[in-house]
Design a protein around this motif. Structure first.
Motif, PDB file in Angstrom:
ATOM      1  N   THR A 130      -2.560   7.168   4.866  1.00 43.83           N
ATOM      2  CA  THR A 130      -2.178   7.109   6.258  1.00 43.83           C
ATOM      3  C   THR A 130      -2.648   5.816   6.898  1.00 43.83           C
ATOM      4  O   THR A 130      -3.704   5.289   6.540  1.00 43.83           O
ATOM      5  CB  THR A 130      -2.758   8.298   7.052  1.00 43.83           C
ATOM      6  OG1 THR A 130      -2.342   8.194   8.421  1.00 43.83           O
ATOM      7  CG2 THR A 130      -4.275   8.313   6.988  1.00 43.83           C
ATOM      8  N   ALA A 131      -1.850   5.320   7.824  1.00 44.49           N
ATOM      9  CA  ALA A 131      -2.254   4.172   8.638  1.00 44.49           C
ATOM     10  C   ALA A 131      -2.669   4.646  10.013  1.00 44.49           C
ATOM     11  O   ALA A 131      -2.964   3.852  10.903  1.00 44.49           O
ATOM     12  CB  ALA A 131      -1.125   3.162   8.731  1.00 44.49           C
ATOM     13  N   GLU A 184      -5.467   3.793   3.723  1.00 43.21           N
ATOM     14  CA  GLU A 184      -4.126   3.436   3.283  1.00 43.21           C
ATOM     15  C   GLU A 184      -3.974   3.506   1.768  1.00 43.21           C
ATOM     16  O   GLU A 184      -2.867   3.350   1.243  1.00 43.21           O
ATOM     17  CB  GLU A 184      -3.753   2.046   3.791  1.00 43.21           C
ATOM     18  CG  GLU A 184      -3.693   1.944   5.305  1.00 43.21           C
ATOM     19  CD  GLU A 184      -2.824   0.789   5.773  1.00 43.21           C
ATOM     20  OE1 GLU A 184      -1.675   0.688   5.288  1.00 43.21           O
ATOM     21  OE2 GLU A 184      -3.284  -0.002   6.616  1.00 43.21           O
ATOM     22  N   LEU A 185      -5.079   3.761   1.075  1.00 41.92           N
ATOM     23  CA  LEU A 185      -5.039   3.849  -0.387  1.00 41.92           C
ATOM     24  C   LEU A 185      -5.184   5.283  -0.889  1.00 41.92           C
ATOM     25  O   LEU A 185      -5.189   5.510  -2.106  1.00 41.92           O
ATOM     26  CB  LEU A 185      -6.148   2.980  -0.997  1.00 41.92           C
ATOM     27  CG  LEU A 185      -6.081   1.478  -0.684  1.00 41.92           C
ATOM     28  CD1 LEU A 185      -7.227   0.755  -1.377  1.00 41.92           C
ATOM     29  CD2 LEU A 185      -4.742   0.895  -1.101  1.00 41.92           C
ATOM     30  N   PHE A 186      -5.315   6.248   0.034  1.00 41.90           N
ATOM     31  CA  PHE A 186      -5.402   7.648  -0.397  1.00 41.90           C
ATOM     32  C   PHE A 186      -4.202   7.978  -1.285  1.00 41.90           C
ATOM     33  O   PHE A 186      -3.070   7.545  -1.038  1.00 41.90           O
ATOM     34  CB  PHE A 186      -5.408   8.590   0.804  1.00 41.90           C
ATOM     35  CG  PHE A 186      -6.687   8.545   1.622  1.00 41.90           C
ATOM     36  CD1 PHE A 186      -7.818   7.901   1.160  1.00 41.90           C
ATOM     37  CD2 PHE A 186      -6.748   9.182   2.865  1.00 41.90           C
ATOM     38  CE1 PHE A 186      -8.979   7.882   1.915  1.00 41.90           C
ATOM     39  CE2 PHE A 186      -7.900   9.163   3.624  1.00 41.90           C
ATOM     40  CZ  PHE A 186      -9.020   8.507   3.148  1.00 41.90           C
ATOM     41  N   GLY A 187      -4.453   8.742  -2.313  1.00 40.21           N
ATOM     42  CA  GLY A 187      -3.377   9.151  -3.224  1.00 40.21           C
ATOM     43  C   GLY A 187      -3.138   8.179  -4.358  1.00 40.21           C
ATOM     44  O   GLY A 187      -2.382   8.481  -5.291  1.00 40.21           O
ATOM     45  N   ALA A 239       0.841  -1.198   0.000  1.00 41.17           N
ATOM     46  CA  ALA A 239       0.000   0.000   0.000  1.00 41.17           C
ATOM     47  C   ALA A 239       0.877   1.249   0.000  1.00 41.17           C
ATOM     48  O   ALA A 239       2.064   1.199   0.331  1.00 41.17           O
ATOM     49  CB  ALA A 239      -0.910  -0.006   1.219  1.00 41.17           C
ATOM     50  N   PRO A 240       0.314   2.402  -0.385  1.00 40.24           N
ATOM     51  CA  PRO A 240       1.088   3.657  -0.355  1.00 40.24           C
ATOM     52  C   PRO A 240       1.679   3.975   1.014  1.00 40.24           C
ATOM     53  O   PRO A 240       2.674   4.690   1.104  1.00 40.24           O
ATOM     54  CB  PRO A 240       0.047   4.707  -0.766  1.00 40.24           C
ATOM     55  CG  PRO A 240      -0.911   3.956  -1.632  1.00 40.24           C
ATOM     56  CD  PRO A 240      -1.003   2.587  -1.019  1.00 40.24           C
ATOM     57  N   THR A 241       1.097   3.426   2.073  1.00 44.49           N
ATOM     58  CA  THR A 241       1.639   3.649   3.419  1.00 44.49           C
ATOM     59  C   THR A 241       2.858   2.782   3.707  1.00 44.49           C
ATOM     60  O   THR A 241       3.525   2.961   4.717  1.00 44.49           O
ATOM     61  CB  THR A 241       0.572   3.320   4.475  1.00 44.49           C
ATOM     62  OG1 THR A 241       0.123   1.969   4.262  1.00 44.49           O
ATOM     63  CG2 THR A 241      -0.603   4.275   4.394  1.00 44.49           C
ATOM     64  N   LEU A 258     -11.867  -1.359   3.996  1.00 42.66           N
ATOM     65  CA  LEU A 258     -12.255  -1.479   5.399  1.00 42.66           C
ATOM     66  C   LEU A 258     -12.328  -0.123   6.081  1.00 42.66           C
ATOM     67  O   LEU A 258     -11.633   0.824   5.690  1.00 42.66           O
ATOM     68  CB  LEU A 258     -11.249  -2.364   6.144  1.00 42.66           C
ATOM     69  CG  LEU A 258     -10.950  -3.745   5.551  1.00 42.66           C
ATOM     70  CD1 LEU A 258      -9.884  -4.443   6.382  1.00 42.66           C
ATOM     71  CD2 LEU A 258     -12.207  -4.582   5.456  1.00 42.66           C
ATOM     72  N   SER A 259     -13.119  -0.056   7.110  1.00 46.60           N
ATOM     73  CA  SER A 259     -13.184   1.131   7.966  1.00 46.60           C
ATOM     74  C   SER A 259     -11.986   1.120   8.911  1.00 46.60           C
ATOM     75  O   SER A 259     -11.236   0.144   8.965  1.00 46.60           O
ATOM     76  CB  SER A 259     -14.479   1.088   8.780  1.00 46.60           C
ATOM     77  OG  SER A 259     -14.400   0.070   9.768  1.00 46.60           O
TER      78      SER A 259
END
Length: 297
Positions: free
Chosen positions: A289-290, A220-223, A196-198, A242-243
């Motif tokens: 972000t995580a 965790e997938l933002f961006g 993931a990007p994080t 997931l939330s």
């Protein structure tokens, strides 16, 4: 049971029914349910004296389902009639391994101590088999259970119980089923994890009912503006989003479309449920972000 293997019975009320051995002289009825009409009791000493040349003694092996192991018995018998028996040491290890394989076929491959990595590898290779065919082997339970002996037997030298089978033995079997020249290509075509990007490494589930899938917190997938895919970008992963509490909120095979479409409604719901977390209007340009919020926000 008679020496020839035929079954026959006496009424429980007959005095001879309590005798251990009988000499039967008359039977009526079919082979499977014959009835003894005439017989006489005989003891073991008389059998030894009168039928000694016909008595055999041998070690018999059998797979015991209760202990999931191969057991040995020393048996003295006349034909199908057992005169005496006792437990014995398993000496024929080749025969024991064959019986053990038969027991595994009967009980199912779930009784074997597959490691998580081995199960994941089998799922990936089976996926390649289903989508690309040869030379990729079918490593599914269905395929492997049809003939356990052919792939597992060479790795069971000296083993008489399923509990004694180790993941290392199964690794040896996998090496036979999946030659190194193929195994070295698996990670390129079907990676075991998605990064993931994080930086989080998310295991890819190749056994999911609808195809390869990952479960990942949506933050965790933002961006990310390109949908994650495998097999050189040909097969999109199913994203189970997931939330923050790791509960499923959406599934998609088109992440950019999700950002532009139903994300607004999802974000509104998430803001109500998790107000301390970051829910951007345009996640395609937000920092992954995580944490509850990206650093510096």
């Amino acid at each position: 049971r008679l020496t020839g293997g035929r079954a026959a019975t006496l009424p429980e009320t007959d005095a001879l029914a309590r005798q251990k051995f009988l000499v039967v002289t008359d039977i009526t009825g079919q082979a499977a349910n014959g009835r003894i009409r005439a017989a006489a009791a005989i003891d073991i000493q008389e059998i030894e004296a009168g039928f000694g040349p016909h008595i055999t003694e041998e070690t018999r092996l059998e797979f015991d389902r209760t202990s999931a192991s191969v057991r040995a018995r020393r048996v003295r018998a006349i034909g199908q009639v057992i005169l005496a028996e006792a437990t014995a040491k398993v000496d024929d290890m080749d025969a024991a391994a064959e019986l053990l394989c038969g027991g595994i076929e009967d009980l199912g491959l779930d009784v074997l101590p597959w490691s998580k990595g081995q199960l994941a590898l089998r799922s990936r290779v089976t996926y390649l088999h289903e989508n690309l065919g040869e030379p990729w082997p079918d490593l599914s339970d269905r395929a492997l259970q049809d003939d356990v002996e052919s792939w597992l037997l060479p790795c069971l030298s000296g083993v008489t119980a399923i509990a004694k089978i180790t993941p290392d033995m199964l690794e040896g079997a996998l090496a036979t089923l999946l030659p190194w020249e193929l195994r070295s290509q698996v990670d390129d075509l079907l990676p075991s994890h998605f990064e993931a990007p994080t930086g989080s490494r998310i295991p890819i589930n190749y056994g999911h009912e609808t195809g390869p899938a990952i479960e990942v917190r949506v933050q965790e997938l933002f961006g990310l503006t390109k949908h994650p895919a495998i097999m050189g970008g040909k097969i999109p992963l199913l994203l189970i989003l997931l939330s923050p509490a790791h509960r499923p909120i959406q599934m998609t095979r088109d992440l950019p479309g999700f950002w532009q479409g139903s994300w607004a409604a999802v974000a509104k719901d998430m803001k109500g449920r998790y107000p301390r977390h970051f829910w951007p209007e345009d996640p395609s340009v937000a920092a992954a972000t995580a944490r509850a919020k990206p650093r510096g926000t």
